[in-house]
Structures are given as structure tokens and as C-alpha cells.
Design a protein around this motif. Structure first.
Motif, PDB file in Angstrom:
ATOM      1  N   ASP A  84       0.817  -1.217   0.000  1.00  0.00           N
ATOM      2  CA  ASP A  84       0.000   0.000   0.000  1.00  0.00           C
ATOM      3  C   ASP A  84       0.851   1.268   0.000  1.00  0.00           C
ATOM      4  O   ASP A  84       0.315   2.366  -0.129  1.00  0.00           O
ATOM      5  CB  ASP A  84      -0.930   0.026   1.222  1.00  0.00           C
ATOM      6  CG  ASP A  84      -2.041  -1.007   1.129  1.00  0.00           C
ATOM      7  OD1 ASP A  84      -2.323  -1.476   0.015  1.00  0.00           O
ATOM      8  OD2 ASP A  84      -2.612  -1.348   2.183  1.00  0.00           O
ATOM      9  N   GLY A  85       2.177   1.134   0.182  1.00  0.00           N
ATOM     10  CA  GLY A  85       3.024   2.326   0.217  1.00  0.00           C
ATOM     11  C   GLY A  85       2.918   3.057   1.540  1.00  0.00           C
ATOM     12  O   GLY A  85       2.452   4.206   1.603  1.00  0.00           O
ATOM     13  N   ILE A 123      -2.660   4.029  -2.528  1.00  0.00           N
ATOM     14  CA  ILE A 123      -4.105   4.231  -2.618  1.00  0.00           C
ATOM     15  C   ILE A 123      -4.445   5.711  -2.774  1.00  0.00           C
ATOM     16  O   ILE A 123      -5.445   6.065  -3.405  1.00  0.00           O
ATOM     17  CB  ILE A 123      -4.803   3.654  -1.359  1.00  0.00           C
ATOM     18  CG1 ILE A 123      -4.442   2.170  -1.179  1.00  0.00           C
ATOM     19  CG2 ILE A 123      -6.313   3.826  -1.438  1.00  0.00           C
ATOM     20  CD1 ILE A 123      -4.932   1.571   0.126  1.00  0.00           C
ATOM     21  N   ALA A 124      -3.608   6.577  -2.212  1.00  0.00           N
ATOM     22  CA  ALA A 124      -3.945   8.009  -2.140  1.00  0.00           C
ATOM     23  C   ALA A 124      -4.299   8.619  -3.501  1.00  0.00           C
ATOM     24  O   ALA A 124      -5.367   9.236  -3.633  1.00  0.00           O
ATOM     25  CB  ALA A 124      -2.811   8.785  -1.471  1.00  0.00           C
ATOM     26  N   GLN A 172      -9.556   4.900   2.456  1.00  0.00           N
ATOM     27  CA  GLN A 172      -8.586   3.823   2.658  1.00  0.00           C
ATOM     28  C   GLN A 172      -7.156   4.343   2.801  1.00  0.00           C
ATOM     29  O   GLN A 172      -6.336   3.724   3.475  1.00  0.00           O
ATOM     30  CB  GLN A 172      -8.659   2.840   1.494  1.00  0.00           C
ATOM     31  CG  GLN A 172      -9.988   2.102   1.398  1.00  0.00           C
ATOM     32  CD  GLN A 172      -9.986   1.068   0.288  1.00  0.00           C
ATOM     33  OE1 GLN A 172      -9.094   1.026  -0.552  1.00  0.00           O
ATOM     34  NE2 GLN A 172     -11.003   0.213   0.280  1.00  0.00           N
ATOM     35  N   ALA A 173      -6.847   5.459   2.153  1.00  0.00           N
ATOM     36  CA  ALA A 173      -5.470   5.963   2.157  1.00  0.00           C
ATOM     37  C   ALA A 173      -5.066   6.592   3.480  1.00  0.00           C
ATOM     38  O   ALA A 173      -3.895   6.899   3.680  1.00  0.00           O
ATOM     39  CB  ALA A 173      -5.274   6.971   1.030  1.00  0.00           C
ATOM     40  N   ALA A 229     -14.822   0.316   3.400  1.00  0.00           N
ATOM     41  CA  ALA A 229     -14.483   1.282   4.454  1.00  0.00           C
ATOM     42  C   ALA A 229     -13.463   0.703   5.433  1.00  0.00           C
ATOM     43  O   ALA A 229     -12.645   1.439   5.995  1.00  0.00           O
ATOM     44  CB  ALA A 229     -15.751   1.694   5.203  1.00  0.00           C
ATOM     45  N   ALA A 230     -13.501  -0.611   5.625  1.00  0.00           N
ATOM     46  CA  ALA A 230     -12.655  -1.259   6.643  1.00  0.00           C
ATOM     47  C   ALA A 230     -11.342  -1.776   6.065  1.00  0.00           C
ATOM     48  O   ALA A 230     -10.634  -2.530   6.717  1.00  0.00           O
ATOM     49  CB  ALA A 230     -13.425  -2.408   7.306  1.00  0.00           C
ATOM     50  N   ARG A 231     -10.991  -1.356   4.874  1.00  0.00           N
ATOM     51  CA  ARG A 231      -9.776  -1.854   4.224  1.00  0.00           C
ATOM     52  C   ARG A 231      -8.520  -1.578   5.045  1.00  0.00           C
ATOM     53  O   ARG A 231      -7.603  -2.386   5.109  1.00  0.00           O
ATOM     54  CB  ARG A 231      -9.674  -1.208   2.838  1.00  0.00           C
ATOM     55  CG  ARG A 231      -8.363  -1.318   2.121  1.00  0.00           C
ATOM     56  CD  ARG A 231      -8.108  -2.707   1.583  1.00  0.00           C
ATOM     57  NE  ARG A 231      -6.984  -2.684   0.658  1.00  0.00           N
ATOM     58  CZ  ARG A 231      -5.703  -2.540   1.008  1.00  0.00           C
ATOM     59  NH1 ARG A 231      -5.389  -2.412   2.270  1.00  0.00           N
ATOM     60  NH2 ARG A 231      -4.761  -2.541   0.083  1.00  0.00           N
ATOM     61  N   SER A 232      -8.438  -0.399   5.679  1.00  0.00           N
ATOM     62  CA  SER A 232      -7.219  -0.035   6.406  1.00  0.00           C
ATOM     63  C   SER A 232      -7.517   0.555   7.777  1.00  0.00           C
ATOM     64  O   SER A 232      -6.684   1.219   8.371  1.00  0.00           O
ATOM     65  CB  SER A 232      -6.391   0.965   5.578  1.00  0.00           C
ATOM     66  OG  SER A 232      -7.136   2.141   5.329  1.00  0.00           O
TER      67      SER A 232
END
Lengths: 319, 319
Positions: free
Chosen positions: A128-129, A170-171, A183-184, B241-244
Motif C-alpha cells: 500500500d506504500g 491508494i492516495a 482507505q489511504a 471502508a474497513a480496508r485499512s
């Protein structure tokens, strides 16, 4: 005045006042920071009395292991991106066109959890970075909709230091939708102490936290950036946030990553900026994002040599 | 089971169970919805017992004037935009390029305040392009980071109906920054009742609220749209929404404006969509946004003819 929150059985913890050297504390007898900020003028005399007792040498030994984020959760976290230099470098890093706006940039992020300064940070994937972002923030009491920047200044009750964890793969994907980041932007971390603006002396000026922010990655100096180059002041960010909503007491407003025009000598407060600088110099980035087990440390230093917020020192782990 | 929250001296109000006809209630003795959802399995038996007593005709007369939003504040409000037809029309309305993504669209909005179904809505300026957005939402208990859509379904405990107030003159300006909306999204309103999914019968299927949503503007029918055309289901939105991040108990996830491919016959659930339809037909919009004093009503109707969430009926005022 320096405040901290100690872990207890309740989600908002126990508010304490901390001595100038960060070694001793006195408990604000049942108060929480989110509770105190809701009626700050009423809470302040008792807190100042405790600060006076601490100056006289009173108080118990502060156990750093019990310190959680000054506000472990808040109803609202609005993060700006007020350093123009950061914006310019991120456009390069993300291959995005320049943001054509004369307005402050701001998004609403997750606020039900702020990690402590020493919590491990569980994240799902190195792909994900994973990146840190060293920044400053303010905590306001209740701010009415439509407040002016001039009026907003008086609502800034406390200053904080934040690590805004970011997932760089993701950003830009989320930015391109126009909906901003979910998510980011996992939960942020907060340095141990929230302080009243007077604690910064001359380094709280023009509505900006003008202290240095020292960032270390895996023990190596990464950046020593200064908070004075915000394109918008904190009062201006507060007024921007309150354009069409009342701000609930305890709202935290962030500066965005501290960034300086002198990045060649000062370095950066996030990896993505360093990668952009490498792209400018070499045509491609050479620094990787974080790996599980990596450690980041962040500490603000004032012109008087104080470290008012204490230090962030934490490790990224696999969720 | 239908739940409501009654106004009292505390910000989270008093949780009550409501009879099937919406006329009677029994108090959940000191519980709040945000408290109950944090340990839903523990709270459920007592709530179901009250529902049983209501079925037997017990309970006091429900005073509609005391009803506030089912959850007057939450730690987190994540609003999707899951109706593809809405997205297509909004791109026309905002003169924006198509959003090139196969991911759910979602932003985090203000959650420290949800207006009741009958509150006046104070907003700063008609020039901001005041618009309503009729949509549905779900309330989840604690959801762990990385949950699958299959697992997410079991965390959906309650369904709600929402009016997502939007300021259309600001929305595209904020979208172009990539940071999403702050000023364009004032606090939302919630219909009076939160309901368990079984209350919808066959209209809760495929993780979607498939009821009709009737929208009336200043007494004139504006839209009668159906919730079944979500491109992503609620469990998919929860997983997104709960990915991260862990989702805190009480997180509310919205569908985005309900919108149908048959807009020519069904109408819309927001003014901006109607304006886009006018732009397609006539080259320019002819419907204005809301004026102070305007009234909007929204009510969901199931296939069985029930109105599980009650009605939103409110007026926009000058802040």
C-alpha cells in the motif's frame, strides 16, 4: 501548560497535567480532555492550579508507558494541507496536475481512534506504500458556523503534534475520484503532550506553530523542517472548516505535512516528498516506502530548546 | 424492531423501542443507541423483550416532538455513492469528467451531529446551491480491519434513512482538489426510526434496501425512486471502508443518493440530478436550488406498504 492522558478502563482515559520537565503529573480528578474542552473556561482554573502545584515540585512520577494520545478519540478530525511546498512535491509524486485553487485544502479523516506516540501501527500491506506524515494540529472548543479567522483564533485552546499515517499506493487513486481519502488514511498517532499555546513562546506566532520538527526513520535523520511556512494559518483553517457547520468542541484541525522550500537542506517529514525530490533530481524515486518493523521518530523543538509535545517513536507492523 | 431516540438532557438521548404502528414506545432504561451498538448482542434481548411488550399493547404514547435522530451523533459517517445513475448525472451537473474507477466511491463526513427528521436546517447562503439528497444507510457494530464483504454483512445491525444536505456551488470546487468535501457537506438529517433488517421483509435483499423512497419538495412530488440499483451492496461498502481501519461500533455507512435508470418516470432524490436531466434535454438547467423556507419531505415505502423509517419533513432556514 502541558496535558497528557493516561490509560484507564475508559476510552477517553484520565486527563493529567504534566510538569515542565515531563517527569511528574497530577490527575485532573476524573476529567477527560474531550470533556474538559467542551467547557474549557470552566475546566481551566482547576488545571492551572494543578500546574502551579507541579511548579512547586508536587506530583507523582509520570509512567510513560501509561500515556495514550492526549485525545484518544474525537468527534472530528479535519486535516489541512497548508504547506504549499508539500502540495507541489506531492503533485510530482502522484503524477497529478496542479491543484488550481486559492482555498485551503482539507479532508475529514478517521477520528474515533488516535494511536499513542509509542503504539505499534498495524497495517494490512507493505504494497500500500506505507508512509508517515509529520505535522502539527490544534484542538478547538465549540466553534460556531461562519466564524471569521480573527474570531477563530480565540477558539484554539491546545496545540498537538501528529503523525498522519498514509498509504501512498491508494492516495492518488482516491484523489482522482474527487471524494478524498478513506482507505489511504488510517488512524493517526499523537505525540504525548497537548499544550496551551503559551508553552511555545515565540514559536506560536501568526497562528502557526513555528517550531522545528525533527523526523528520524530507522535511526537515521530524515528531516528537520520548520512549521512557519504554512500558506494558511490555523485560524484560517478553522474558519474554512466552519464555513457550513458548527465545529464540535474537541475538533482537531491539522496543518498537513510540514514542508519547507529549503527541502534540499532540511529534508522532509514524509517519504513521498523525498521520492518526489528524487524524481526531480534523477527522473525516478529511489527511496522505498516503509517495511513492517520500520521505526519512525518525530519530535518538535522550539527556539528555546524545549520539546513541548514529547516524542513520537513507533513501529509499523503487519495487521 | 423499530428504535428511536428521545430528547433528554444528554447528547445521545434516550433509546426507546417503538411499536409497529409508530404510536407507542417503551424506554430502554438508560441505554443510548451508540452505547447499545457497542455491545449489540448484549443489548438485543432486553430490546426484543420491550418489542414483545409493545406487541401486547403495552407502552406509552410516543410524542413525535421528542424524537431526535436515532443516533444524534456518531464517531464516524462514511457516505458512499453507490448508485451509478446518480454518478453519471452528477458528472453532467458538475461538468466533471467521468470518474474512472471500479471501486466504491466514499467520503467521510461530519458525524458529531445528525439533525432530527423535523429540525430546521440552518445554512449560511442560498448562493451555495442548497440541495437535499435522499438516501439509505446502515449502522454497524465494531468491524475489524480487513473484513470481507461476506463477513461484513453480519455486522450490519440497523438500517436508517438519511437526508444528506449538500451545497452544490461548493461541491465541484472541493472535488477538483481531490480532497473531497468539507464545506459542501453540512450535517445530515435522519428519519425518526432505525430498524433491524427484518423490518423490511423482502425489501432487504442482496445487501440493499430495496424500498421506494418518496421525495416531495414544497408539497410537490419530486421523486419516487427505488433502492435496488446500488452498484455496490452495503456489505461491500462496509468492507471497502474497513480496508485499512477498524470501524468503530456505531459507524454509519450511506448509500449515496438513491437514483434509478428510469429517472424520466421516477424522478430524482436530489435537485442536482433533476438539473442534469434538464441539461441533457434542454442544454441548460431550469430548476433552481432550494430557497430559505423551502420544505422537503422524504419517506421510504416497502413492498408491503409499510413506512419503516417514518418521514423526514423539514425546512431550510438562514443560519
Amino acid at each position: 501548560m502541558r496535558l497528557a492522558t493516561l490509560h484507564n478502563a475508559r476510552p477517553d482515559g484520565e486527563l493529567v497535567v504534566v510538569s515542565a520537565d515531563g517527569q511528574r503529573y497530577l490527575s485532573a480528578s476524573g476529567l477527560t480532555l474531550i470533556g474538559a474542552i467542551a467547557d474549557w473556561d470552566a475546566a481551566l482554573p482547576a488545571l492551572e492550579k494543578l500546574a502551579g502545584l507541579l511548579e512547586q515540585g508536587k506530583g507523582g512520577v509520570l509512567d510513560a508507558a501509561r500515556i495514550v494520545a492526549p485525545m484518544p478519540r474525537s468527534w472530528q478530525w479535519l486535516d489541512g494541507s497548508a504547506f504549499a511546498q508539500h502540495g507541489e512535491l506531492m503533485q510530482i509524486a502522484f503524477h497529478l496536475p496542479p491543484v488550481d485553487t486559492d482555498r485551503p485544502l482539507m479532508y475529514q479523516g478517521v477520528s474515533d481512534k488516535f494511536y499513542s506516540a509509542t503504539d505499534d501501527i498495524p497495517l494490512p500491506s507493505e504494497a500500500d506504500g506505507i508512509d508517515f506524515e509529520g505535522e502539527f494540529g490544534v484542538i478547538v472548543d465549540a466553534v460556531p458556523m461562519g466564524v471569521s479567522a480573527e474570531e477563530a483564533a480565540s477558539h484554539i485552546k491546545l496545540l498537538v503534534q501528529i503523525n498522519d499515517w498514509s498509504l501512498r499506493a491508494i492516495a492518488p487513486v482516491e484523489m482522482k475520484t474527487g471524494f478524498g481519502w478513506v482507505q489511504a488514511k488510517p488512524p493517526c498517532s499523537m505525540a504525548p503532550f497537548a499544550v496551551t499555546p503559551d508553552e511555545l513562546g515565540e514559536d506560536w506566532r501568526d497562528g502557526r506553530i513555528c517550531a522545528d520538527l525533527a523526523v528520524t526513520w530507522n535511526g537515521a535523520p530524515f528531516g528537520l523542517v520548520k512549521g512557519d511556512q504554512m500558506g494558511f494559518s490555523f485560524p484560517e483553517l478553522v474558519a474554512h472548516a466552519a464555513r457550513s457547520r458548527d465545529l464540535v468542541a474537541g475538533t482537531i484541525i491539522g496543518s498537513g505535512t510540514v514542508s519547507n522550500a529549503e527541502y534540499a537542506t532540511r529534508g522532509s517529514a514524509c517519504i513521498s516528498e523525498r521520492r518526489a525530490i528524487e524524481m526531480i533530481a534523477d527522473g525516478k524515486p529511489s527511496t522505498s516506502f516503509m517495511h513492517f518493523g520500520d521505526r519512525v521518530q518525530m519530535e518538535a523543538r522550539t527556539a528555546q530548546g524545549t520539546t513541548p509535545f514529547g516524542a513520537i517513536d513507533q513501529i509499523v507492523t503487519r495487521a
